[in-house]
Design a protein around this motif. Structure first.
Motif: not given
Length: 485
Positions: A373-386
């Motif tokens: 089991f892997i608890p971490e999940h990554k959302s889509i990288r948001r360009f607007a907040t970079a």
């Protein structure tokens, strides 16, 4: 027979998705059955997006217990699942002696429930916290907050899928039959077998409960309407502002979102139609009028959208709202966990509810841990907040980060493609919208919607007539306007 599962979770709202994720910590074949085409299409995505403090619920209830627990763990969940969460606080604003007495009772109830960071404050302190508010005093809940309910639910669901859970969208449960030691689930797309069934159907909880043979629950729908205001007003509202609550209703409030908009609402009306989300003009007018007594910055020119949500409230024979019901009726429906009346604070309480469900199951079944089991999940990288440097790096990595599709929210073609390729296999317009914020800006998709539709066609290789906006019958296009020559 289309398939067999150790556990069938019915419903892919925030609670069903949280249950699927908790179950994926164990060596189980998990199927999540959802009648809609994506997660959080109903109550879980149609609310104030507030992380509640736990003071508003009667002592010794599951609502109070799980709300306090969910509030405490939300920061860690935000980091694990990569969704926006701000512990910005909340104020309940009063003006009269009766208001003060009610706030004192609310604070005392919060202390009993284990809620922390509660304080009565005077007018000076109130206006330091929220300069634009109208009120004489308030109860300040320092640990309340706001979050993105879409990305929270999506994070739970996609993490469950990444750990082996299977999500079956467009699979409405039409019947449940007990066969030997298992359940036969009949859907519009075939029959499935499951050893365990978990009723996390939200607005459909009574229907599924009845199918399981656990009858007698009376569930009503409480519909609340909302207005969304433009981001230019976000700086005037650093935290949610509520009126003094009654015993059954928190009142029309004004809430900032994690992305800078402001929501106004909800009102409350009992309904029998659990599928109609229209917002009448008179309700919008009443919302604006009522909320302006707390925060006088609500103008028609700033209203960019409205929406509504429906809460499934379990009530007794006198119409009194009851606590969450989470049960195993071994004599009636063995190997079934029945959840009824999971309304507010279900968003805040989702993961503690899921953990409780698993503990109930363990009383009847030995569950073996999933060491992978892997608890971490990554959302889509948001360009607007970079940052500027990060944006340049993203474009060097993928040139489609340099092509803006949604101008209002600065969403790029790379983000749209990533959303279409989501781990759950969702192929709707709102599936892209909830994962990227495309179509959520001032123009509400006026300039980018058809570009996104064309990208869905291109990426998935499906004809235009098969693209859905959200629900199974919500076609974006129904045919050509003119015949091609």
């Amino acid at each position: 027979m289309k398939g067999a599962y150790d556990v069938a979770v019915i419903g892919a709202g925030v609670v069903g998705s949280a249950i699927a994720r908790e179950l994926s910590r164990y060596k189980l074949k998990i199927g999540v059955f959802e009648k809609n085409l994506d997660v959080c299409n109903e109550t879980s995505g149609r609310n104030s997006a507030v992380v509640h403090g736990g003071f508003a619920y009667d002592a010794d209830t599951l609502k109070a217990r799980f709300c306090v627990a969910g509030n405490r763990m939300m920061g860690d969940l935000s980091e694990e699942l990569d969704f926006p969460f701000k512990r910005c606080g909340k104020v309940l604003v009063g003006n009269t002696e009766e208001d003060m007495e009610q706030l004192k009772r609310t604070l005392k109830q919060g202390d009993v429930n284990g809620a922390t960071g509660l304080e009565l404050i005077d007018e000076k302190k109130l206006h330091e916290l929220v300069p634009a508010v109208v009120g004489k005093f308030a109860m300040w809940s320092k640990n309340s907050g706001i979050m993105d309910p879409f990305l929270f639910t999506i994070g739970l669901a996609e993490n469950a899928a990444e750990n082996g859970a299977k999500f079956l969208f467009g699979h409405e449960i039409l019947g449940i039959e007990r066969v030997d030691d298992d359940y036969l689930l009949r859907t519009g797309k075939g029959e499935y077998k499951a050893h365990w069934v978990i009723n996390a159907a939200g607005l459909g909880c009574k229907t599924i409960s009845d199918m399981l043979g656990i009858t007698g629950y009376h569930v009503i729908g409480s519909k609340g309407n909302y207005i969304i205001l433009d981001k230019r007003l976000g700086s005037l509202l650093p935290m949610p502002v509520y009126p003094v609550p009654s015993n059954t209703y928190m009142g029309i409030h004004v809430t900032p979102t994690v992305d800078g908009n402001v929501t106004v609402g909800p009102d409350a009306e009992n309904v029998t139609d659990f599928s109609y989300y229209g917002v009448p003009q008179k309700n919008m007018e009443e919302l604006a009028k009522s909320a302006s007594n707390l925060w006088p910055h609500i103008n028609k020119a700033d209203q960019i959208r409205n929406f509504s949500g429906i809460l499934p409230k379990w009530v007794d024979e006198n119409g009194v709202i009851q606590d969450f019901k989470i049960e195993i009726k071994e004599d009636i429906a063995p190997h079934a966990v029945n959840l009824v009346g999971i309304e507010s604070p279900g968003l805040t309480a989702a993961v503690p509810i899921a953990q409780y469900v698993v503990e109930l199951m363990k009383e009847h079944e030995r569950l073996v841990k999933n060491d992978q089991f892997i608890p971490e999940h990554k959302s889509i990288r948001r360009f607007a907040t970079a940052s500027f440097e990060e944006k340049n790096a993203l474009i060097r990595e993928n040139k489609e980060y340099g092509e803006i599709i949604c101008s209002c929210e600065q969403v790029t073609k790379a983000e749209i493609r990533a959303a279409i390729r989501n781990p759950l296999g969702v192929a709707t317009m709102t599936g892209v919208k909830y994962r990227t914020r495309a179509m959520m800006g001032t123009c509400q998709g006026g300039f980018c919607q058809m570009k996104i539709e064309q990208l869905i066609e291109e990426e998935l290789g499906i004809p235009a007539k098969d693209v859905r906006y959200s629900r199974p019958d919500s076609w974006v296009l129904t045919g050509n306007m003119r015949e091609e020559k």
